[in-house]
Design an enzyme around this catalytic site. Structure first.
Site, PDB file in Angstrom:
ATOM      1  N   ASP A   1       0.864  -1.180   0.000  1.00 44.44           N
ATOM      2  CA  ASP A   1       0.000   0.000   0.000  1.00 44.44           C
ATOM      3  C   ASP A   1       0.900   1.229   0.000  1.00 44.44           C
ATOM      4  OD1 ASP A   1      -1.944  -1.964   0.345  1.00 44.44           O
ATOM      5  OD2 ASP A   1      -3.093  -0.773   1.783  1.00 44.44           O
TER       6      ASP A   1
ATOM      7  N   LYS B   1      -6.815   3.744  -3.320  1.00 44.78           N
ATOM      8  CA  LYS B   1      -7.206   3.714  -1.909  1.00 44.78           C
ATOM      9  C   LYS B   1      -7.358   5.140  -1.395  1.00 44.78           C
ATOM     10  CE  LYS B   1      -5.132   2.274   2.536  1.00 44.78           C
ATOM     11  NZ  LYS B   1      -3.994   1.539   3.137  1.00 44.78           N
TER      12      LYS B   1
ATOM     13  N   LYS C   1     -10.245   0.622  -2.706  1.00 43.72           N
ATOM     14  CA  LYS C   1     -10.158   0.300  -1.274  1.00 43.72           C
ATOM     15  C   LYS C   1     -10.552   1.529  -0.470  1.00 43.72           C
ATOM     16  CE  LYS C   1      -6.890  -1.000   2.396  1.00 43.72           C
ATOM     17  NZ  LYS C   1      -5.548  -1.557   2.688  1.00 43.72           N
TER      18      LYS C   1
END
Length: 221
Positions: free
Chosen positions: A89, A153, A182
């Site tokens: 991430d 995200k 996400k």
């Protein structure tokens, strides 16, 4: 699919003790979370505890500010994969995005994605969407898709607000299935988690202290 399979349990508070991190990872495994997203120094521990389970090992990269140069982001990715991370991430340099320096933003995401995909590792690009305009969120989504990122995200959870419906709608509408989305930041109850999944989000980043509570609420619903 049950809710836990959409959750990246995230014991990311830098003040957590080693035993607190261990307990959070063990809980994520017990609850069958999709992944446990740990600080880089905790990757080896997570690898040991998640071995032969259905919970993957994820780590954060250039977290939480995203200000490292592209070459350093790539080096981080390579080291973390060597340690055993299966998902990365990465924090996008949202200051560059706000400056309109999209070529530089694209270059740093491309560097990480290229390194990761050579080893079949998933990349999620964190925008810190609360700091971006709607047009910048859409452009960041498009840039991430262009270089092959697996997910976009919303947030680190350490700055600004967490995920909002508006941010997620822009990301989903821009992506149109070309990458996954996400939601992360501020998800502390089952109603919010379900709302985001119903929108089409495919992964939820949830602080490890909230995961068991949310899953208990799911069971009681």
């Amino acid at each position: 699919m049950k809710l836990s399979r959409y959750i990246d349990s995230s014991p990311l508070n830098p003040s957590m003790t080693s035993e607190e991190v261990r307990a959070a990872i063990e809980e994520a495994v017990r609850l069958e979370c999709r992944s446990v997203c740990v600080q880089p120094s905790d990757i080896p521990l997570a690898v040991r505890l998640c071995r032969n389970t259905d919970t993957h090992v994820c780590t954060v990269l250039d977290f939480p500010h995203g200000k490292a140069p592209a070459a350093v982001k790539e080096i981080e990715a390579r080291y973390y994969m060597e340690y055993g991370a299966e998902e990365l991430d990465m924090v996008m340099n949202y200051g560059l995005a706000r400056s309109g320096q999209w070529e530089e933003v694209e270059a740093e995401i491309r560097a990480v994605v290229s390194a990761a995909h050579a080893r079949n590792v998933i990349v999620k690009v964190i925008f810190e969407a609360s700091q971006l305009s709607p047009k910048e969120i859409a452009r960041a989504t498009e840039v991430s898709i262009t270089v092959g990122a697996d997910f976009v995200k919303t947030a680190t959870g350490f700055f600004g607000t967490g995920a909002t419906e508006e941010q997620l709608r822009i990301m989903l509408d821009t992506a149109r299935g070309r990458c996954k989305v996400k939601a992360s930041g501020g998800i502390r109850d089952y109603a919010t988690a379900k709302k985001f999944l119903d929108m089409g989000v495919e992964r939820l980043g949830i602080g490890s202290s909230s995961v068991a509570k949310i899953l208990a609420e799911e069971a009681a619903s």
